[in-house]
Design a protein around this motif. Structure first.
Motif, PDB file in Angstrom:
ATOM      1  N   ALA A 150       0.831  -1.211   0.000  1.00 45.64           N
ATOM      2  CA  ALA A 150       0.000   0.000   0.000  1.00 45.64           C
ATOM      3  C   ALA A 150       0.861   1.254   0.000  1.00 45.64           C
ATOM      4  CB  ALA A 150      -0.919  -0.020   1.226  1.00 45.64           C
ATOM      5  N   LEU A 151       1.987   1.214   0.716  1.00 44.34           N
ATOM      6  CA  LEU A 151       2.871   2.373   0.793  1.00 44.34           C
ATOM      7  C   LEU A 151       3.520   2.673  -0.549  1.00 44.34           C
ATOM      8  CD1 LEU A 151       4.088   4.530   2.586  1.00 44.34           C
ATOM      9  CD2 LEU A 151       5.835   2.883   3.311  1.00 44.34           C
ATOM     10  N   VAL A 152       3.963   1.640  -1.270  1.00 40.43           N
ATOM     11  CA  VAL A 152       4.581   1.851  -2.575  1.00 40.43           C
ATOM     12  C   VAL A 152       3.560   2.386  -3.578  1.00 40.43           C
ATOM     13  CG1 VAL A 152       5.643   0.664  -4.547  1.00 40.43           C
ATOM     14  CG2 VAL A 152       6.448   0.194  -2.231  1.00 40.43           C
ATOM     15  N   ARG A 153       2.340   1.934  -3.494  1.00 37.75           N
ATOM     16  CA  ARG A 153       1.310   2.457  -4.392  1.00 37.75           C
ATOM     17  C   ARG A 153       1.032   3.934  -4.105  1.00 37.75           C
ATOM     18  NH1 ARG A 153      -2.506  -2.988  -4.282  1.00 37.75           N
ATOM     19  NH2 ARG A 153      -1.323  -4.118  -5.879  1.00 37.75           N
ATOM     20  N   LYS A 154       1.046   4.321  -2.826  1.00 26.42           N
ATOM     21  CA  LYS A 154       0.904   5.737  -2.483  1.00 26.42           C
ATOM     22  C   LYS A 154       2.088   6.544  -2.999  1.00 26.42           C
ATOM     23  CE  LYS A 154      -1.898   5.185   1.717  1.00 26.42           C
ATOM     24  NZ  LYS A 154      -1.924   5.373   3.201  1.00 26.42           N
ATOM     25  N   LEU A 155       3.285   5.950  -2.914  1.00 21.30           N
ATOM     26  CA  LEU A 155       4.482   6.607  -3.433  1.00 21.30           C
ATOM     27  C   LEU A 155       4.344   6.866  -4.927  1.00 21.30           C
ATOM     28  CD1 LEU A 155       7.468   7.538  -3.360  1.00 21.30           C
ATOM     29  CD2 LEU A 155       8.108   5.126  -3.614  1.00 21.30           C
ATOM     30  N   ASP A 156       3.890   5.879  -5.674  1.00 19.94           N
ATOM     31  CA  ASP A 156       3.739   6.036  -7.119  1.00 19.94           C
ATOM     32  C   ASP A 156       2.713   7.122  -7.455  1.00 19.94           C
ATOM     33  OD1 ASP A 156       5.646   4.160  -7.759  1.00 19.94           O
ATOM     34  OD2 ASP A 156       4.228   2.499  -7.909  1.00 19.94           O
ATOM     35  N   GLU A 157       1.628   7.162  -6.702  1.00 21.07           N
ATOM     36  CA  GLU A 157       0.625   8.200  -6.927  1.00 21.07           C
ATOM     37  C   GLU A 157       1.200   9.587  -6.650  1.00 21.07           C
ATOM     38  OE1 GLU A 157      -2.713   7.295  -4.495  1.00 21.07           O
ATOM     39  OE2 GLU A 157      -3.233   5.439  -5.566  1.00 21.07           O
ATOM     40  N   PHE A 158       1.984   9.682  -5.573  1.00 20.48           N
ATOM     41  CA  PHE A 158       2.582  10.970  -5.220  1.00 20.48           C
ATOM     42  C   PHE A 158       3.573  11.425  -6.291  1.00 20.48           C
ATOM     43  CE2 PHE A 158       5.841  13.550  -3.087  1.00 20.48           C
ATOM     44  CZ  PHE A 158       5.044  14.526  -2.505  1.00 20.48           C
ATOM     45  N   THR A 207      11.249  18.459  -8.371  1.00 16.12           N
ATOM     46  CA  THR A 207      12.356  17.743  -7.748  1.00 16.12           C
ATOM     47  C   THR A 207      11.882  17.173  -6.418  1.00 16.12           C
ATOM     48  OG1 THR A 207      13.969  19.224  -8.752  1.00 16.12           O
ATOM     49  CG2 THR A 207      14.710  17.901  -6.885  1.00 16.12           C
ATOM     50  N   LEU A 208      12.033  15.878  -6.239  1.00 21.10           N
ATOM     51  CA  LEU A 208      11.563  15.202  -5.039  1.00 21.10           C
ATOM     52  C   LEU A 208      12.743  14.759  -4.182  1.00 21.10           C
ATOM     53  CD1 LEU A 208       8.740  12.968  -6.583  1.00 21.10           C
ATOM     54  CD2 LEU A 208       8.487  15.184  -5.458  1.00 21.10           C
ATOM     55  N   TYR A 209      12.648  15.018  -2.899  1.00 21.25           N
ATOM     56  CA  TYR A 209      13.669  14.588  -1.950  1.00 21.25           C
ATOM     57  C   TYR A 209      13.062  13.527  -1.033  1.00 21.25           C
ATOM     58  CZ  TYR A 209      15.921  18.832  -3.618  1.00 21.25           C
ATOM     59  OH  TYR A 209      16.468  19.807  -4.421  1.00 21.25           O
ATOM     60  N   SER A 210      13.871  12.520  -0.725  1.00 25.52           N
ATOM     61  CA  SER A 210      13.352  11.367   0.010  1.00 25.52           C
ATOM     62  C   SER A 210      12.712  11.753   1.335  1.00 25.52           C
ATOM     63  CB  SER A 210      14.470  10.346   0.238  1.00 25.52           C
ATOM     64  OG  SER A 210      15.561  10.945   0.917  1.00 25.52           O
ATOM     65  N   ALA A 211      13.335  12.666   2.084  1.00 25.42           N
ATOM     66  CA  ALA A 211      12.779  13.062   3.380  1.00 25.42           C
ATOM     67  C   ALA A 211      11.415  13.727   3.214  1.00 25.42           C
ATOM     68  CB  ALA A 211      13.744  13.998   4.103  1.00 25.42           C
ATOM     69  N   MET A 229      13.642   5.493  -7.823  1.00 24.93           N
ATOM     70  CA  MET A 229      13.270   6.851  -8.207  1.00 24.93           C
ATOM     71  C   MET A 229      14.086   7.316  -9.410  1.00 24.93           C
ATOM     72  SD  MET A 229      10.820   7.698  -6.190  1.00 24.93           S
ATOM     73  CE  MET A 229      10.717   9.486  -6.251  1.00 24.93           C
ATOM     74  N   ARG A 230      15.362   6.946  -9.456  1.00 22.38           N
ATOM     75  CA  ARG A 230      16.205   7.299 -10.601  1.00 22.38           C
ATOM     76  C   ARG A 230      15.707   6.613 -11.874  1.00 22.38           C
ATOM     77  NH1 ARG A 230      22.171   5.491  -9.864  1.00 22.38           N
ATOM     78  NH2 ARG A 230      21.294   3.520 -10.598  1.00 22.38           N
ATOM     79  N   LEU A 231      15.291   5.369 -11.744  1.00 25.99           N
ATOM     80  CA  LEU A 231      14.767   4.620 -12.885  1.00 25.99           C
ATOM     81  C   LEU A 231      13.513   5.284 -13.439  1.00 25.99           C
ATOM     82  CD1 LEU A 231      15.441   1.923 -14.394  1.00 25.99           C
ATOM     83  CD2 LEU A 231      13.742   0.843 -12.919  1.00 25.99           C
ATOM     84  N   ARG A 232      12.636   5.692 -12.552  1.00 29.28           N
ATOM     85  CA  ARG A 232      11.418   6.380 -12.988  1.00 29.28           C
ATOM     86  C   ARG A 232      11.756   7.685 -13.706  1.00 29.28           C
ATOM     87  NH1 ARG A 232       6.054   5.278 -10.412  1.00 29.28           N
ATOM     88  NH2 ARG A 232       5.620   7.204 -11.513  1.00 29.28           N
TER      89      ARG A 232
END
Length: 344
Positions: free
Chosen positions: A232-240, A248-252, A281-284
């Motif tokens: 569920a967390l990875v799916r939320k990550l993909d949506e975000f 530019t997205l930072y992990s924190a 994230m780099r791959l995406r």
């Protein structure tokens, strides 16, 4: 294939199981009245199998791309054989009955919803269900889509997907059935068109699946439950990430937005995607660059596209891009612009 799976009025289907075509089967098939074959020229024009659901692929390695699939439609089921490529696949399967997926090689391996799927494992999907799949290498995969599975007693709930472990010999019998059916429909269409042959073939496939399911045991519930939060967390990550295109997205910051620690988010990506959060994230971002460059005319420059997607070190960016796609970003853009400028 055991003789119990093959009607006696289908003598042209081999039953001894001695088949050395496992790796090259897809290359040996030819289009016929019954078998349709699709070969993608490159990763940018890759086409997913129609009728199984909605698919989104992110390549992990696009060099030596050679994806293809063959499809055979019967009365109430379809048979698909696919040569894949190293990728992350977000697949929403949809069927009125059930989809059965399995690899055609023992050496093949996929990670499905964080669980490694090695032979003799089967993927069983009922209704509509989303799967997060990682393939670190190209695989040869078979998919069977049944319009209805009433009263067959197969495990699983409606609108769910699960991995099921069966016995090696039952898995191999199912593989042989698929190989023989596709070969017959491809190379002997006249025989395949004889009265009742399609019905007999379909029954053979159903019996092979029945035997595999009879020896099956589901993946332990504890394992599935332990991964449900990460999934569920990875799916939320993909949506975000999709909603933040061009930023530019930072992990924190991402972890904070999702309400978890960076470590938890990293662990979730490793479990579900089979790689670190940084690499994922780099791959995406590299795939986003590729999709923008192939549009050609609308792109101002490679550097501009790279910067928008968070790549500031041009030398490192070019090396990463070449490693993934087998060509430089400028080569991709030049080819796209040339294709756009050529008269149709």
């Amino acid at each position: 294939m055991s003789k119990g799976l093959v009607p006696e009025d289908l003598p042209w289907i081999a039953t001894d199981g001695s088949d050395d075509r496992r790796v090259s089967l897809l290359d040996e098939l030819v289009e016929s009245e019954f078998v349709k074959i699709s070969r993608s020229l490159d990763v940018d024009r890759f086409r997913s199998i129609e009728g199984l659901g909605d698919a989104k692929s992110i390549p992990i390695d696009a060099k030596d791309f050679d994806a293809a699939f063959a499809s055979l439609k019967l009365k109430s089921c379809s048979v698909h054989l696919q040569r894949t490529f190293p990728r992350i696949l977000q697949m929403q399967y949809s069927t009125t009955g059930a989809i059965i997926g399995f690899t055609m090689e023992d050496a093949a391996s996929l990670i499905i919803d964080g669980v490694e799927a090695r032979a003799p494992a089967l993927l069983l999907v009922k209704g509509t269900a989303t799967c997060e799949i990682v393939e670190q290498r190209a695989n040869l995969v078979a998919l069977l889509n049944f319009a209805s599975i009433d009263d067959r007693g197969w495990p699983g709930d409606a609108d769910s997907a699960q991995l099921i472990a069966t016995l090696p010999d039952r898995c191999e019998a199912l593989r042989v059935t698929v190989r023989d059916v596709l070969t017959l429909a491809s190379h002997s269409p006249d025989s395949f068109a004889q009265p009742n042959v399609i019905e007999h073939v379909e029954e053979s496939i159903l019996q092979a699946v029945d035997l595999a399911m009879a020896a099956a045991s589901p993946t332990p519930d504890a394992k599935r439950l332990s991964l449900s939060h990460y999934l569920a967390l990875v799916r939320k990550l993909d949506e975000f990430v999709a909603d933040s295109a061009g930023k530019t997205l930072y992990s924190a910051d991402v972890a904070r937005q999702l309400g978890v620690s960076v470590r938890t988010l990293h662990n979730a990506v490793v479990a579900i995607r089979g790689m670190s959060m940084h690499r994922y994230m780099r791959l995406r971002r590299l795939w986003n660059v590729r999709q923008q460059l192939v549009r050609g005319a609308s792109v101002q420059s490679v550097k501009a596209v790279a910067l928008v997607n968070g790549f500031w070190h041009m030398g490192e960016f070019t090396a990463l891009y070449r490693e993934l796609f087998g060509e430089t970003p400028q080569q991709t853009l030049s080819a796209a612009r040339k294709q756009t400028s050529e008269p149709s």
